[in-house]
Scaffold this motif. Structure first.
Motif, PDB file in Angstrom:
ATOM      1  N   ASP A 182      33.320  50.517  33.139  1.00 22.76           N
ATOM      2  CA  ASP A 182      33.597  50.067  31.867  1.00 22.76           C
ATOM      3  C   ASP A 182      34.861  49.045  31.458  1.00 22.76           C
ATOM      4  OD1 ASP A 182      31.383  51.358  31.077  1.00 22.76           O
ATOM      5  OD2 ASP A 182      32.485  52.959  29.902  1.00 22.76           O
ATOM      6  N   SER A 183      36.033  49.604  32.352  1.00 19.50           N
ATOM      7  CA  SER A 183      37.378  48.816  32.207  1.00 19.50           C
ATOM      8  C   SER A 183      37.064  47.552  33.053  1.00 19.50           C
ATOM      9  CB  SER A 183      38.479  49.491  32.518  1.00 19.50           C
ATOM     10  OG  SER A 183      38.310  50.050  33.696  1.00 19.50           O
ATOM     11  N   ALA A 184      36.425  47.647  34.405  1.00 23.62           N
ATOM     12  CA  ALA A 184      36.241  46.662  35.266  1.00 23.62           C
ATOM     13  C   ALA A 184      35.234  45.620  34.686  1.00 23.62           C
ATOM     14  CB  ALA A 184      35.830  47.181  36.721  1.00 23.62           C
ATOM     15  N   ARG A 185      34.285  45.807  34.190  1.00 21.37           N
ATOM     16  CA  ARG A 185      33.312  45.163  33.549  1.00 21.37           C
ATOM     17  C   ARG A 185      33.788  44.064  32.370  1.00 21.37           C
ATOM     18  NH1 ARG A 185      29.496  47.131  31.268  1.00 21.37           N
ATOM     19  NH2 ARG A 185      29.559  49.405  31.745  1.00 21.37           N
ATOM     20  N   ALA A 186      34.603  45.028  31.593  1.00 24.04           N
ATOM     21  CA  ALA A 186      35.114  44.551  30.284  1.00 24.04           C
ATOM     22  C   ALA A 186      36.273  43.219  30.790  1.00 24.04           C
ATOM     23  CB  ALA A 186      35.739  45.344  29.601  1.00 24.04           C
ATOM     24  N   ALA A 187      37.071  43.551  31.811  1.00 20.72           N
ATOM     25  CA  ALA A 187      37.984  42.727  32.380  1.00 20.72           C
ATOM     26  C   ALA A 187      37.438  41.255  32.938  1.00 20.72           C
ATOM     27  CB  ALA A 187      38.840  43.184  33.293  1.00 20.72           C
ATOM     28  N   LEU A 188      36.259  41.567  33.831  1.00 22.70           N
ATOM     29  CA  LEU A 188      35.566  40.438  34.519  1.00 22.70           C
ATOM     30  C   LEU A 188      34.980  39.498  33.479  1.00 22.70           C
ATOM     31  CD1 LEU A 188      34.710  39.057  36.901  1.00 22.70           C
ATOM     32  CD2 LEU A 188      32.683  40.702  37.285  1.00 22.70           C
ATOM     33  N   LEU A 189      34.300  40.025  32.510  1.00 27.93           N
ATOM     34  CA  LEU A 189      33.644  39.329  31.434  1.00 27.93           C
ATOM     35  C   LEU A 189      34.571  38.481  30.701  1.00 27.93           C
ATOM     36  CD1 LEU A 189      30.784  41.683  30.318  1.00 27.93           C
ATOM     37  CD2 LEU A 189      30.513  39.696  31.763  1.00 27.93           C
ATOM     38  N   SER A 220      37.750  37.718  31.617  1.00 23.87           N
ATOM     39  CA  SER A 220      38.077  36.568  32.519  1.00 23.87           C
ATOM     40  C   SER A 220      37.274  35.207  32.528  1.00 23.87           C
ATOM     41  CB  SER A 220      38.368  37.281  33.852  1.00 23.87           C
ATOM     42  OG  SER A 220      39.672  37.971  33.888  1.00 23.87           O
ATOM     43  N   LEU A 221      35.981  35.660  32.711  1.00 22.80           N
ATOM     44  CA  LEU A 221      35.084  34.588  32.728  1.00 22.80           C
ATOM     45  C   LEU A 221      35.025  33.731  31.425  1.00 22.80           C
ATOM     46  CD1 LEU A 221      32.204  36.395  34.884  1.00 22.80           C
ATOM     47  CD2 LEU A 221      33.774  34.686  35.723  1.00 22.80           C
ATOM     48  N   ARG A 242      42.121  28.126  38.620  1.00 24.76           N
ATOM     49  CA  ARG A 242      43.578  28.723  38.350  1.00 24.76           C
ATOM     50  C   ARG A 242      43.456  29.400  37.247  1.00 24.76           C
ATOM     51  NH1 ARG A 242      47.162  30.556  37.708  1.00 24.76           N
ATOM     52  NH2 ARG A 242      49.342  30.003  37.711  1.00 24.76           N
ATOM     53  N   ALA A 243      42.750  29.052  36.167  1.00 23.65           N
ATOM     54  CA  ALA A 243      42.691  29.969  35.005  1.00 23.65           C
ATOM     55  C   ALA A 243      42.178  31.455  35.207  1.00 23.65           C
ATOM     56  CB  ALA A 243      41.902  29.155  33.972  1.00 23.65           C
ATOM     57  N   LEU A 244      41.230  31.555  36.098  1.00 23.89           N
ATOM     58  CA  LEU A 244      40.536  32.812  36.466  1.00 23.89           C
ATOM     59  C   LEU A 244      41.872  33.743  36.836  1.00 23.89           C
ATOM     60  CD1 LEU A 244      37.983  34.381  36.528  1.00 23.89           C
ATOM     61  CD2 LEU A 244      37.470  33.569  38.717  1.00 23.89           C
ATOM     62  N   PRO A 293      42.857  39.843  36.745  1.00 25.01           N
ATOM     63  CA  PRO A 293      44.087  39.998  37.180  1.00 25.01           C
ATOM     64  C   PRO A 293      44.879  41.062  36.607  1.00 25.01           C
ATOM     65  CG  PRO A 293      43.770  37.746  37.159  1.00 25.01           C
ATOM     66  CD  PRO A 293      42.764  38.592  36.380  1.00 25.01           C
ATOM     67  N   LEU A 294      45.187  41.301  35.350  1.00 23.67           N
ATOM     68  CA  LEU A 294      46.008  42.407  34.838  1.00 23.67           C
ATOM     69  C   LEU A 294      45.122  43.784  35.153  1.00 23.67           C
ATOM     70  CD1 LEU A 294      46.737  40.980  31.365  1.00 23.67           C
ATOM     71  CD2 LEU A 294      48.087  40.841  32.989  1.00 23.67           C
ATOM     72  N   GLU A 295      43.857  43.868  35.098  1.00 26.24           N
ATOM     73  CA  GLU A 295      43.048  45.129  35.506  1.00 26.24           C
ATOM     74  C   GLU A 295      43.463  45.396  36.832  1.00 26.24           C
ATOM     75  OE1 GLU A 295      40.870  48.551  35.058  1.00 26.24           O
ATOM     76  OE2 GLU A 295      41.521  47.216  33.330  1.00 26.24           O
ATOM     77  N   ILE A 296      43.432  44.498  37.798  1.00 22.66           N
ATOM     78  CA  ILE A 296      43.895  44.789  39.116  1.00 22.66           C
ATOM     79  C   ILE A 296      45.126  45.459  39.124  1.00 22.66           C
ATOM     80  CG2 ILE A 296      44.141  43.734  41.351  1.00 22.66           C
ATOM     81  CD1 ILE A 296      41.832  41.894  40.694  1.00 22.66           C
ATOM     82  N   TYR A 297      46.350  44.667  38.320  1.00 22.94           N
ATOM     83  CA  TYR A 297      47.536  45.172  38.358  1.00 22.94           C
ATOM     84  C   TYR A 297      47.851  46.623  38.130  1.00 22.94           C
ATOM     85  CZ  TYR A 297      52.479  45.504  37.750  1.00 22.94           C
ATOM     86  OH  TYR A 297      53.866  45.793  37.664  1.00 22.94           O
ATOM     87  N   LEU A 298      47.084  47.103  36.995  1.00 28.11           N
ATOM     88  CA  LEU A 298      47.120  48.099  36.475  1.00 28.11           C
ATOM     89  C   LEU A 298      46.299  49.333  37.264  1.00 28.11           C
ATOM     90  CD1 LEU A 298      46.588  47.601  32.754  1.00 28.11           C
ATOM     91  CD2 LEU A 298      48.598  48.065  33.673  1.00 28.11           C
ATOM     92  N   GLN A 299      45.261  48.918  37.828  1.00 30.76           N
ATOM     93  CA  GLN A 299      44.734  49.968  38.654  1.00 30.76           C
ATOM     94  C   GLN A 299      45.378  50.328  40.118  1.00 30.76           C
ATOM     95  OE1 GLN A 299      42.295  51.629  38.198  1.00 30.76           O
ATOM     96  NE2 GLN A 299      41.243  50.624  36.460  1.00 30.76           N
TER      97      GLN A 299
END
Length: 278
Positions: free
Chosen positions: A44-51, A53-54, A197-199, A220-226
């Motif tokens: 859930d967190s990964a999908r929310a972060a990806l959507l 970001s896009l 660059r924005a992504l 990118p923030l989700e990756i840092y936290l994970q």
């Protein structure tokens, strides 16, 4: 590959440079826990972060196009005192650490910022919202579009624009029917690079927008936290971001080269250019 015209040491150094860029990506791909890859990237967190970001990256790219096209036109087609200074300021986010950009945005649009205090009095809070994410991404991505489009405008020159003006076309007609179609590849390439660059934006977003799941926590923030709690998930999400970035850069490079466009514009005139202003 024909390397006869180059010294061997040049080729060797180029190969070393290529390996320096490619090997870390290979190492990351080897580190992925492939049996758990799909569950890791579809949480859930990964999908929310990806959507998020896009969505925000597309919005930031739209902002860059709306604001950056006039900026590039002014820099490429006008001359005024202090133009070099203005160009340097426009390109400043390219060399500024993103965190510094985030601090600048915070002290401008934050609740106690230069403009944010007035917005806050009207009940509008920008900092630590999705709008702040878009603004952070647009701040760091805008120079890519301006730089690309200004270069395209200077490459194609003003020949067809002058022809259109002598045929009686107004400034808006010349801009819409001649200038923008000529530099369309540069505009598309700049927009794609701005999106990329924005992504990948991290520092300015974290400083100005924070990390609220579903609201400001981009990929990118989700990756840092994970990375702190689940390294396997961080690696899997990083690979997703790399794949998306490679696809975006591939699209940018498929756009018709600007040098070929410049030759077309400066070479044998086409009938289509004069007809476009009728």
């Amino acid at each position: 590959m024909n390397t006869a015209a180059l010294p061997r040491w040049v080729v060797a150094v180029a190969v070393v440079g290529g390996l320096f860029l490619v090997l870390p990506l290979v190492a990351m791909a080897l580190r992925v826990d492939w049996p758990r890859f799909v569950p890791l990237v579809t949480s859930d967190s990964a999908r929310a972060a990806l959507l998020l970001s896009l969505r925000t990256s597309l919005s930031a790219t739209a902002v860059c196009v709306v604001v950056g096209v006039p900026m590039a036109l002014v820099l490429a087609r006008t001359s005024f005192r202090g133009q070099r200074l203005v160009r340097s300021l426009v390109l400043l986010p390219l060399v500024l650490p993103p965190v510094v950009g985030g601090i600048a945005l915070l002290y401008t649009f934050g609740r106690r910022g230069l403009l944010g205090s007035s917005f806050s009095a009207l009940g509008i809070d920008i900092a630590f919202s999705t709008t702040a994410v878009v603004m952070s991404q647009a701040f760091v991505a805008l120079p890519f579009l301006v730089l690309s489009l200004e270069g395209a405008l200077r490459s194609v020159g003003t020949r067809y624009e002058a022809v259109g003006a002598t045929l009686g076309a107004g400034r808006w007609t010349v801009l819409r029917r001649i200038t923008l179609p000529l530099v369309l590849p540069g505009l598309v390439s700049g927009a794609v690079l701005s999106f990329a660059r924005a992504l990948g934006e991290f520092g300015a977003t974290l400083t100005f927008a924070g990390s609220l799941e579903g609201t400001t926590r981009t990929l990118p923030l989700e990756i840092y936290l994970q990375r702190e709690t689940d390294p396997d998930a961080a690696v899997a999400l990083s690979l997703i971001l790399v794949v998306v970035a490679i696809a975006v850069v591939g699209v940018a490079h498929r756009v018709r080269p600007l040098d070929r466009l410049a030759v077309t514009a400066a070479g044998t005139p086409r009938r289509r250019a004069p007809e476009a202003v009728r």
